[in-house]
Design a protein around this motif. Structure first.
Motif, PDB file in Angstrom:
ATOM      1  N   PRO A   1      -1.085   1.817 -16.874  1.00  0.00           N
ATOM      2  CA  PRO A   1      -1.322   0.720 -15.925  1.00  0.00           C
ATOM      3  C   PRO A   1      -2.145   1.195 -14.734  1.00  0.00           C
ATOM      4  CG  PRO A   1       0.843   1.628 -15.574  1.00  0.00           C
ATOM      5  CD  PRO A   1       0.278   2.341 -16.778  1.00  0.00           C
ATOM      6  N   ASP A   2      -2.594   0.256 -13.933  1.00  0.00           N
ATOM      7  CA  ASP A   2      -3.223   0.595 -12.661  1.00  0.00           C
ATOM      8  C   ASP A   2      -2.105   0.949 -11.686  1.00  0.00           C
ATOM      9  OD1 ASP A   2      -5.729   0.003 -13.632  1.00  0.00           O
ATOM     10  OD2 ASP A   2      -5.631  -2.098 -13.002  1.00  0.00           O
ATOM     11  N   TYR A   3      -2.136   2.151 -11.156  1.00  0.00           N
ATOM     12  CA  TYR A   3      -1.062   2.597 -10.271  1.00  0.00           C
ATOM     13  C   TYR A   3      -1.606   3.596  -9.260  1.00  0.00           C
ATOM     14  CZ  TYR A   3      -0.909   7.065 -12.775  1.00  0.00           C
ATOM     15  OH  TYR A   3      -1.222   8.288 -13.298  1.00  0.00           O
ATOM     16  N   LYS A   4      -0.778   3.840  -8.250  1.00  0.00           N
ATOM     17  CA  LYS A   4      -1.044   4.927  -7.308  1.00  0.00           C
ATOM     18  C   LYS A   4       0.292   5.449  -6.827  1.00  0.00           C
ATOM     19  CE  LYS A   4      -1.468   2.515  -2.923  1.00  0.00           C
ATOM     20  NZ  LYS A   4      -2.277   2.295  -1.742  1.00  0.00           N
ATOM     21  N   ILE A   5       0.278   6.691  -6.355  1.00  0.00           N
ATOM     22  CA  ILE A   5       1.477   7.329  -5.819  1.00  0.00           C
ATOM     23  C   ILE A   5       1.193   7.632  -4.356  1.00  0.00           C
ATOM     24  CG2 ILE A   5       3.013   9.305  -5.958  1.00  0.00           C
ATOM     25  CD1 ILE A   5       2.308   9.419  -8.960  1.00  0.00           C
ATOM     26  N   ASN A   6       2.017   7.073  -3.474  1.00  0.00           N
ATOM     27  CA  ASN A   6       1.769   7.271  -2.044  1.00  0.00           C
ATOM     28  C   ASN A   6       2.472   8.527  -1.541  1.00  0.00           C
ATOM     29  OD1 ASN A   6       4.447   6.514  -1.773  1.00  0.00           O
ATOM     30  ND2 ASN A   6       3.992   4.497  -0.934  1.00  0.00           N
ATOM     31  N   SER A   7       2.354   8.795  -0.247  1.00  0.00           N
ATOM     32  CA  SER A   7       2.892  10.026   0.330  1.00  0.00           C
ATOM     33  C   SER A   7       4.416  10.057   0.375  1.00  0.00           C
ATOM     34  CB  SER A   7       2.334  10.231   1.744  1.00  0.00           C
ATOM     35  OG  SER A   7       2.701   9.136   2.559  1.00  0.00           O
ATOM     36  N   GLN A   8       5.078   8.902   0.289  1.00  0.00           N
ATOM     37  CA  GLN A   8       6.547   8.865   0.254  1.00  0.00           C
ATOM     38  C   GLN A   8       7.103   8.994  -1.169  1.00  0.00           C
ATOM     39  OE1 GLN A   8       4.855   6.179   1.798  1.00  0.00           O
ATOM     40  NE2 GLN A   8       5.036   6.995   3.856  1.00  0.00           N
ATOM     41  N   LYS A   9       6.270   9.436  -2.090  1.00  0.00           N
ATOM     42  CA  LYS A   9       6.650   9.590  -3.510  1.00  0.00           C
ATOM     43  C   LYS A   9       7.146   8.278  -4.087  1.00  0.00           C
ATOM     44  CE  LYS A   9       5.791  13.924  -4.130  1.00  0.00           C
ATOM     45  NZ  LYS A   9       4.798  14.357  -5.056  1.00  0.00           N
ATOM     46  N   GLU A  10       6.379   7.218  -3.853  1.00  0.00           N
ATOM     47  CA  GLU A  10       6.648   5.931  -4.459  1.00  0.00           C
ATOM     48  C   GLU A  10       5.523   5.622  -5.431  1.00  0.00           C
ATOM     49  OE1 GLU A  10       9.014   3.286  -1.189  1.00  0.00           O
ATOM     50  OE2 GLU A  10       6.844   3.374  -1.036  1.00  0.00           O
ATOM     51  N   LEU A  11       5.904   5.186  -6.623  1.00  0.00           N
ATOM     52  CA  LEU A  11       4.951   4.759  -7.619  1.00  0.00           C
ATOM     53  C   LEU A  11       4.708   3.273  -7.409  1.00  0.00           C
ATOM     54  CD1 LEU A  11       3.355   5.188 -10.309  1.00  0.00           C
ATOM     55  CD2 LEU A  11       5.471   4.594 -11.476  1.00  0.00           C
ATOM     56  N   ILE A  12       3.471   2.891  -7.187  1.00  0.00           N
ATOM     57  CA  ILE A  12       3.110   1.488  -6.978  1.00  0.00           C
ATOM     58  C   ILE A  12       2.262   1.058  -8.162  1.00  0.00           C
ATOM     59  CG2 ILE A  12       1.967  -0.172  -5.466  1.00  0.00           C
ATOM     60  CD1 ILE A  12       2.422   1.868  -3.184  1.00  0.00           C
ATOM     61  N   VAL A  13       2.763   0.103  -8.916  1.00  0.00           N
ATOM     62  CA  VAL A  13       2.093  -0.408 -10.119  1.00  0.00           C
ATOM     63  C   VAL A  13       1.524  -1.782  -9.800  1.00  0.00           C
ATOM     64  CG1 VAL A  13       2.356  -1.039 -12.537  1.00  0.00           C
ATOM     65  CG2 VAL A  13       3.679   0.849 -11.587  1.00  0.00           C
ATOM     66  N   PHE A  14       0.236  -1.951 -10.037  1.00  0.00           N
ATOM     67  CA  PHE A  14      -0.439  -3.218  -9.739  1.00  0.00           C
ATOM     68  C   PHE A  14      -0.472  -4.123 -10.941  1.00  0.00           C
ATOM     69  CE2 PHE A  14      -2.274   0.028  -6.995  1.00  0.00           C
ATOM     70  CZ  PHE A  14      -2.000  -0.518  -5.765  1.00  0.00           C
TER      71      PHE A  14
END
Length: 132
Positions: A119-132
């Motif tokens: 999927p389209d995703y990113k991992i931010n600095s708080q170690k959260e996986l964000i899936v779009f």
């Protein structure tokens, strides 16, 4: 007899009108989707994941397979793209449960014929996986 012909003409025109309206709806329904659903995303905390341990997350009606390999996170949809069965992770190899195909951690099959979907995703600095 004249009444029957008139009745058949009316019924034919009604059915034609309903079918044209239905076709118009089918081909234009995508234009009327709400903008809120287009901007939706899901967040998952991945800070507690263990190395080489698969974790599954639910996103709407699908599942994500997330694997932490040293300091890298590998994210794929948890269904095989060809056969649709669930993926399992075992000893640096991802395998579908219904067929004998093995995928490497980069998402390509060992023989190079198939590729896993991500999927389209990113991992931010708080170690959260964000899936779009």
């Amino acid at each position: 007899m004249v009444y029957n012909k008139l009745l058949l003409r009316v019924i034919l025109k009604m059915l034609t009108t309903v079918s044209l309206l239905w076709l118009t709806y089918v081909f234009t329904a995508g234009f009327f989707s709400s903008p809120d659903s287009a901007e939706s995303f899901s967040k998952f905390d991945i800070s507690l994941l263990k190395n080489n341990h698969p974790t599954y997350f639910k996103v709407n009606r699908r599942e994500l397979l997330v694997i932490k390999n040293q300091d890298e996170h590998i994210v794929f949809w948890a269904q095989d793209p060809t056969y649709g069965c669930r993926l399992e992770y075992d000893n640096l190899v991802i395998k579908p449960v219904c067929i004998d195909i093995e995928y490497k951690l980069d998402g390509h099959s060992i023989n190079g014929e198939f590729k896993l979907l991500s999927p389209d995703y990113k991992i931010n600095s708080q170690k959260e996986l964000i899936v779009f």
